[in-house]
Design an enzyme around this catalytic site. Structure first.
Site, short mmCIF file in Angstrom:
data_model
loop_
_atom_site.label_atom_id
_atom_site.label_comp_id
_atom_site.label_asym_id
_atom_site.label_seq_id
_atom_site.Cartn_x
_atom_site.Cartn_y
_atom_site.Cartn_z
N THR A 20 0.74 -1.08 -0.01
CA THR A 20 0.01 -0.15 -0.20
C THR A 20 0.60 1.18 0.03
O THR A 20 0.50 2.31 -0.50
CB THR A 20 -0.87 -0.09 1.15
N THR A 101 1.49 -4.36 4.31
CA THR A 101 1.48 -4.76 5.64
C THR A 101 0.94 -6.38 5.75
O THR A 101 1.24 -6.60 6.97
CB THR A 101 0.48 -3.95 6.37
N ASP A 102 0.20 -6.83 5.01
CA ASP A 102 -0.38 -8.02 5.16
C ASP A 102 0.41 -9.31 5.65
O ASP A 102 0.18 -9.88 6.42
CB ASP A 102 -1.22 -8.60 3.88
N1 ASP Z 1 -2.87 -5.67 0.83
C1 ASP Z 1 -1.69 -4.61 1.27
C2 ASP Z 1 -0.44 -5.40 1.25
O1 ASP Z 1 -0.07 -6.14 2.12
C3 ASP Z 1 -1.96 -3.99 2.42
C4 ASP Z 1 -0.76 -2.94 3.03
O2 ASP Z 1 0.24 -2.92 2.50
O3 ASP Z 1 -1.22 -2.24 3.95
O4 ASP Z 1 0.63 -5.17 0.12
#
Ligand code: ASP
Length: 326
Positions: A20, A101-102
């Protein structure tokens, strides 16, 4: 990309993998309907002049460009190779990795278990896309560079919302909040405040089961298909072990079970796991509880995860099986 440079300045390498933090949305007010992994790392760094003014020489490199929900072994291998390459350069003080983050906690633990770096490797991320009205990525990147530049820093850590987490403890615990990570019982490693690090405890170091053989295999470029198959199953009301039997029939080599409470298992699930173990499948017992760890006791028939969460226990088992297979 060479952002700026002087002879005596610290060199920090920024490796982009997507997420993200590199995401874009059609509307600035949209923090959900965006597409992750769109903006290149060179642009992310260039758009943050404060990074170049921070007293270090920055070098950026795009290793991958994915939504981290799609993280895979091929990217892990490429990332481990680039991290090992840059860490070996004497002039490199530390590495920052931008990541979704995932699955950030899995990549962080994978790199710590594999490399146990004597220099800092700092993963950072964002909960809002780069096009947001108030994106959190730029501050997270500044904070991550501050940690990577910190004298004495070592090991793999994550920096998000001003909080520094050890690779061993970090877990994503919130779906939306900017401060989406927790270190559970262990507590944060420290805080970044106005570019300064307030360190609360020791840097991460070592990893039980870390194997030289696994390092060589990952570094030598073994293909995705040659990685062992390790899956996660869970205990819950009515868990009957059928999923375990199906996985064993399908050739699984390792199983992590996210048990209830202190790693407890429905008797039917436990019977299926013991049969799998007797048949040569490596089985590790973790807990589905967010905090605490499985505390071993006399008479345990399945190994516990040594405090690792189910997803990290899976990474540890992957590396152990990789090492024992070669
Ligand atoms: N779906 C995204 C990822 O993990 C979520 C994020 O980065 O916050 O790449």
């Amino acid at each position: 990309m060479q952002v700026s440079g002087e002879m005596k300045r610290k060199k920090i390498v920024v490796l982009g993998t997507g997420g993200t933090i590199a995401g874009t949305a059609a509307q600035a007010g949209d923090n959900l309907g965006y597409t992750a992994a769109q903006v290149g790392i060179e642009q992310l760094v260039a758009e943050l002049p404060a990074l170049a003014d921070g007293g270090c020489e920055l070098f950026s490199e795009q290793v991958a460009q994915v939504d981290s929900k799609d993280m895979d072994f091929g990217i892990w291998r490429a990332l481990a190779q680039r991290v090992a390459h840059w860490l070996a350069q004497e002039e490199v003080q530390g590495i920052v990795i931008t990541h979704g983050t995932d699955t950030l906690e899995e990549t962080a633990f994978f790199l710590q278990a594999l490399l146990d770096p004597a220099k800092p490797v700092v993963l950072t991320c964002a909960m809002r896309p780069a096009t947001a009205l108030a994106p959190d990525g730029p501050q997270n990147m500044l904070d991550a560079v501050a940690v990577a530049s910190h004298a004495g820093a070592r090991g793999v850590v994550a920096v998000c919302a001003g909080v520094v987490h050890s690779a061993f403890d970090v877990q994503k615990v919130h779906t939306y909040r900017l401060d989406a990570f927790s270190s559970g019982d262990a507590g944060p490693l420290g805080y970044v405040e106005e570019g300064g690090l307030r360190l609360l405890r020791n840097w991460p170091s070592g990893q039980e089961g870390q194997a030289q053989a696994a390092i060589k295999i990952v570094a030598s470029g073994a293909g995705d298909r040659s990685w062992p198959r390790v899956e996660i199953v869970m205990n819950y009301a009515g868990a009957d072990g059928r999923a375990v039997r199906a996985l064993v029939a399908d050739g699984v080599q390792g199983l992590v079970v996210a048990g209830t409470g202190n790693g407890t298992l429905h008797q039917a699930l436990e019977a299926a796991l013991l049969a799998a173990q007797a048949g040569g499948v490596r089985v590790v017992r973790a807990t589905r509880c967010l905090d605490g760890r499985v505390l071993p006791k006399a008479g345990d028939v399945l190994a516990d995860s040594q405090g690792l969460s189910p997803v990290k226990a899976r990474v540890a088992l992957l590396l152990a099986l990789l090492a024992s297979a070669h």
